[in-house]
Design a protein around this motif. Structure first.
Motif, PDB file in Angstrom:
ATOM      1  N   GLU A  63      37.345  45.352  35.058  1.00 53.96           N
ATOM      2  CA  GLU A  63      38.709  45.946  35.227  1.00 53.96           C
ATOM      3  C   GLU A  63      38.725  46.970  36.205  1.00 53.96           C
TER       4      GLU A  63
ATOM      5  N   LYS B 222      39.367  35.904  32.227  1.00 58.29           N
ATOM      6  CA  LYS B 222      38.908  37.105  31.878  1.00 58.29           C
ATOM      7  C   LYS B 222      39.059  37.412  30.294  1.00 58.29           C
TER       8      LYS B 222
ATOM      9  N   VAL C 147      37.709  40.264  41.269  1.00 57.63           N
ATOM     10  CA  VAL C 147      39.057  40.218  41.650  1.00 57.63           C
ATOM     11  C   VAL C 147      39.320  38.675  41.439  1.00 57.63           C
TER      12      VAL C 147
ATOM     13  N   GLU D 201      42.520  47.779  37.380  1.00 57.89           N
ATOM     14  CA  GLU D 201      43.317  47.863  36.368  1.00 57.89           C
ATOM     15  C   GLU D 201      43.172  49.085  35.419  1.00 57.89           C
TER      16      GLU D 201
ATOM     17  N   ARG E 264      38.930  45.500  39.743  1.00 58.61           N
ATOM     18  CA  ARG E 264      40.624  44.851  39.653  1.00 58.61           C
ATOM     19  C   ARG E 264      41.550  45.575  39.895  1.00 58.61           C
TER      20      ARG E 264
ATOM     21  N   ARG F  80      47.720  40.379  46.386  1.00 58.67           N
ATOM     22  CA  ARG F  80      46.520  41.135  45.542  1.00 58.67           C
ATOM     23  C   ARG F  80      45.856  42.456  45.787  1.00 58.67           C
TER      24      ARG F  80
END
Length: 119
Positions: free
Chosen positions: A112, A54, A47, A117, A115, A28
Motif C-alpha cells: 500500500e 491484492k 503498483v 494508498e 501504491r 496511474r
C-alpha cells in the motif's frame, strides 16, 4: 462538479483542462519507494497488482492466519510436551504464527505504501 468533488474510485477522467477542452485521461500514480530497503522491483510489482488481486492475495493470507490462530485442533497437535531446543512446541507454534501474521501486515503495508494508498 469540481475535480475535488469526484469519488475516490472515479477513474474516468482527471477533470477538465483549463481551456474547457476534453477531460484528461486517468494516470496511474508514480511508483513510490517503500520507506526502507525494498527494491524498485517490489514497488513495480505492487503498483502493477490489481486491487482485486491484492485483496484476494492478502485476504487468503489473513484467512490462513485466522484459521491457524483460532483452530484448536492445530494447537492441540502442536501442544506435544516434547521440547525443541529447550522450548515447548506450543510456544514454537505461537512464535511461528506471530511471525507469519507480522510478515503479512508488513507486506501489506509495503504494497500500500508503494501504491501511494497510505495517507
Amino acid at each position: 462538479m469540481t475535480p475535488g468533488d469526484r469519488a475516490a474510485g472515479d477513474m474516468t477522467s482527471g477533470g477538465m483542462t483549463s481551456g474547457g477542452g476534453s477531460p484528461r485521461p486517468f494516470r496511474r500514480p508514480p511508483v513510490r519507494r517503500f520507506a526502507g530497503a525494498l527494491s524498485g522491483r517490489f514497488a513495480r510489482w505492487a503498483v502493477a497488482l490489481s486491487p482485486r488481486r491484492k485483496w484476494a492475495l492478502f485476504g487468503c493470507w489473513f484467512a490462513l492466519d485466522a484459521v491457524l490462530a483460532l483452530a484448536p485442533p492445530v494447537y492441540w497437535a502442536a501442544g506435544d510436551p516434547r521440547f525443541q531446543g529447550g522450548i515447548p512446541l506450543s510456544v514454537c507454534y505461537f512464535l511461528a504464527l506471530g511471525t507469519h501474521i507480522s510478515a503479512g501486515v508488513i507486506a501489506l503495508y509495503g504494497v500500500e505504501s508503494a501504491r501511494g494508498e497510505i495517507d
